[in-house]
Write a protein that holds these residues in place. Structure first.
Motif, mmCIF file in Angstrom:
data_model
loop_
_atom_site.group_PDB
_atom_site.id
_atom_site.type_symbol
_atom_site.label_atom_id
_atom_site.label_comp_id
_atom_site.label_asym_id
_atom_site.label_seq_id
_atom_site.Cartn_x
_atom_site.Cartn_y
_atom_site.Cartn_z
ATOM 1 N N GLU A 155 0.821 -1.212 0.000
ATOM 2 C CA GLU A 155 0.000 0.000 0.000
ATOM 3 C C GLU A 155 0.854 1.261 0.000
ATOM 4 O O GLU A 155 0.310 2.373 -0.096
ATOM 5 C CB GLU A 155 -0.926 0.003 1.220
ATOM 6 N N ASP A 156 2.168 1.096 0.107
ATOM 7 C CA ASP A 156 3.077 2.245 0.157
ATOM 8 C C ASP A 156 3.842 2.429 -1.147
ATOM 9 O O ASP A 156 4.871 3.100 -1.183
ATOM 10 C CB ASP A 156 4.063 2.068 1.316
ATOM 11 N N ILE A 157 3.326 1.872 -2.237
ATOM 12 C CA ILE A 157 3.963 1.990 -3.539
ATOM 13 C C ILE A 157 2.876 1.978 -4.615
ATOM 14 O O ILE A 157 1.847 1.312 -4.461
ATOM 15 C CB ILE A 157 4.980 0.854 -3.773
ATOM 16 N N TYR A 158 3.102 2.710 -5.682
ATOM 17 C CA TYR A 158 2.092 2.821 -6.743
ATOM 18 C C TYR A 158 1.816 1.486 -7.415
ATOM 19 O O TYR A 158 0.684 1.180 -7.801
ATOM 20 C CB TYR A 158 2.536 3.851 -7.785
ATOM 21 N N ASN A 159 2.878 0.683 -7.591
ATOM 22 C CA ASN A 159 2.749 -0.621 -8.238
ATOM 23 C C ASN A 159 4.031 -1.397 -7.956
ATOM 24 O O ASN A 159 5.113 -0.867 -8.119
ATOM 25 C CB ASN A 159 2.546 -0.461 -9.752
ATOM 26 N N THR A 160 3.893 -2.632 -7.570
ATOM 27 C CA THR A 160 5.083 -3.408 -7.219
ATOM 28 C C THR A 160 5.762 -4.042 -8.427
ATOM 29 O O THR A 160 6.893 -4.511 -8.324
ATOM 30 C CB THR A 160 4.714 -4.539 -6.243
ATOM 31 N N ARG A 161 5.097 -4.045 -9.575
ATOM 32 C CA ARG A 161 5.548 -4.854 -10.706
ATOM 33 C C ARG A 161 7.004 -4.589 -11.096
ATOM 34 O O ARG A 161 7.777 -5.527 -11.331
ATOM 35 C CB ARG A 161 4.641 -4.614 -11.913
ATOM 36 N N SER A 162 7.395 -3.314 -11.179
ATOM 37 C CA SER A 162 8.744 -2.960 -11.616
ATOM 38 C C SER A 162 9.759 -2.984 -10.481
ATOM 39 O O SER A 162 10.944 -2.731 -10.703
ATOM 40 C CB SER A 162 8.737 -1.569 -12.266
ATOM 41 N N TRP A 163 9.315 -3.295 -9.261
ATOM 42 C CA TRP A 163 10.185 -3.164 -8.094
ATOM 43 C C TRP A 163 10.376 -4.466 -7.333
ATOM 44 O O TRP A 163 10.942 -4.472 -6.247
ATOM 45 C CB TRP A 163 9.596 -2.109 -7.144
ATOM 46 N N LEU A 164 9.910 -5.567 -7.879
ATOM 47 C CA LEU A 164 9.903 -6.820 -7.133
ATOM 48 C C LEU A 164 11.297 -7.271 -6.711
ATOM 49 O O LEU A 164 11.453 -7.921 -5.675
ATOM 50 C CB LEU A 164 9.226 -7.915 -7.956
ATOM 51 N N TYR A 199 2.795 9.068 -0.732
ATOM 52 C CA TYR A 199 4.152 8.838 -1.210
ATOM 53 C C TYR A 199 5.074 9.975 -0.773
ATOM 54 O O TYR A 199 4.640 11.108 -0.570
ATOM 55 C CB TYR A 199 4.171 8.721 -2.736
ATOM 56 N N THR A 200 6.360 9.641 -0.631
ATOM 57 C CA THR A 200 7.366 10.631 -0.251
ATOM 58 C C THR A 200 8.506 10.703 -1.257
ATOM 59 O O THR A 200 9.363 11.571 -1.155
ATOM 60 C CB THR A 200 7.962 10.293 1.126
ATOM 61 N N PHE A 201 8.515 9.778 -2.217
ATOM 62 C CA PHE A 201 9.609 9.652 -3.185
ATOM 63 C C PHE A 201 9.051 9.309 -4.553
ATOM 64 O O PHE A 201 8.186 8.440 -4.683
ATOM 65 C CB PHE A 201 10.562 8.544 -2.713
ATOM 66 N N TRP A 202 9.538 10.030 -5.545
ATOM 67 C CA TRP A 202 9.193 9.772 -6.940
ATOM 68 C C TRP A 202 10.496 9.838 -7.724
ATOM 69 O O TRP A 202 11.119 10.910 -7.814
ATOM 70 C CB TRP A 202 8.231 10.822 -7.485
ATOM 71 N N ARG A 216 6.544 5.295 -0.540
ATOM 72 C CA ARG A 216 6.686 5.879 0.799
ATOM 73 C C ARG A 216 7.866 5.209 1.487
ATOM 74 O O ARG A 216 7.765 4.070 1.939
ATOM 75 C CB ARG A 216 5.401 5.688 1.619
ATOM 76 N N ILE A 217 8.995 5.929 1.540
ATOM 77 C CA ILE A 217 10.201 5.377 2.159
ATOM 78 C C ILE A 217 10.797 6.311 3.214
ATOM 79 O O ILE A 217 11.751 5.940 3.903
ATOM 80 C CB ILE A 217 11.283 5.038 1.105
ATOM 81 N N ASP A 218 10.230 7.513 3.348
ATOM 82 C CA ASP A 218 10.680 8.461 4.376
ATOM 83 C C ASP A 218 9.691 8.393 5.527
ATOM 84 O O ASP A 218 8.499 8.673 5.349
ATOM 85 C CB ASP A 218 10.751 9.871 3.800
ATOM 86 N N HIS A 219 10.176 8.025 6.699
ATOM 87 C CA HIS A 219 9.286 7.755 7.823
ATOM 88 C C HIS A 219 9.701 8.538 9.061
ATOM 89 O O HIS A 219 10.891 8.811 9.273
ATOM 90 C CB HIS A 219 9.291 6.265 8.160
#
Length: 267
Positions: A155-164, A199-202, A216-219
């Motif tokens: 839920e913290d990423i637009y789509n996991t497909r390219s990031w698996l 999200y915090t990063f693009w 979302r990687i900045d917490h």
């Protein structure tokens, strides 16, 4: 009190953007990551002229962290993680600021994985978790803010497909973050917005900013006594849309002030 974290992605090339953001948003405490500057290259004078005291832990070309305090000088607690003194990366700094203990971190990215960089990420994470547990047991009000380089859930990423295959989404990375939260820390942004995709990063590729394809990687994590004081949280997305922007946007929380403590602007 407003506390923010911002991966500046090169403080010397983005000092004007930083100063513009500080003037417009006026956070009381700021944690910066990825300075990409040595201690001598840190723009202390410009930040001081903006009304902020600063502590920093620099490194040539890579990494680097800093803590800024509006109208005050942070009091250094430590540079680097305990038990990890041989680490050559500048990734952690800790200070007392406005009655709080602030830990600013830039957790290793870990790519490519598998491999030594991912092993280092996990080792660093475990060292950090051990230190976080000790801070929690200390009884001090603590904020741990920074670029954790972890996408906690899908839920913290637009789509996991390219990031698996990316280190940010690996089960080991997510498990380490889950163990950290299980100590008793509150993920402030997720607490404030339990159901929303924020999200915090693009990154700079494939029009990800323009299409809001973010992560979302900045917490910002709050200790048990601070969690009830959480009033607001958010992301200053407008910063990401500025020319020559960092690929991160500032992430922030607002905490209810303790009685008897004046705001920095009133001190």
């Amino acid at each position: 009190m407003k506390i923010a974290t911002f991966n500046i992605n090169g403080i010397r090339s983005r000092i004007d953007a930083l100063l513009t953001w500080l003037e417009r948003e006026a956070p009381d405490i700021v944690c910066l990551q990825e300075l990409k500057a040595t201690d001598a290259q840190f723009p202390a004078a410009a930040i001081e002229n903006a009304g902020y005291g600063a502590l920093w832990h620099g490194q040539a070309s890579w990494n680097g962290v800093a803590i800024l305090a509006k109208g005050s000088q942070p009091i250094l607690s430590r540079r680097g993680l305990p038990g990890f003194e041989n680490d050559t990366h500048s990734r952690y700094i800790e200070a007392a600021v406005h009655g709080l203990l602030i830990g600013c971190l830039y957790l290793p990215n870990g790519n490519p994985q598998p491999g030594p960089k991912f092993d280092y990420k996990l080792e660093w994470f475990e060292r950090f978790n051990a230190h976080a547990a000790a801070l929690l047991k200390s009884g001090h009000p603590v904020v741990l803010a920074g670029d954790y380089n972890v996408v906690p859930t899908d839920e913290d990423i637009y789509n996991t497909r390219s990031w698996l295959k990316d280190a940010l989404l690996q089960p080991e990375s997510r498990a380490a973050y889950a163990r950290l939260l299980a100590q008793g820390w509150t993920d402030a942004l997720r607490k404030k917005y339990p159901e929303e995709r924020i999200y915090t990063f693009w990154d700079y590729f494939r029009q990800h900013w323009q299409t809001n394809s973010g992560l979302r990687i900045d917490h910002i994590l709050l200790s048990k006594d601070l969690a009830p004081k959480l009033q607001d949280a958010g992301v200053d997305k407008w910063v990401r849309g500025e020319p020559h922007a960092s690929d991160h946007a500032p992430t922030w929380v607002v905490l209810k002030e303790s009685r008897g403590r004046k705001k920095a602007s009133e001190a």
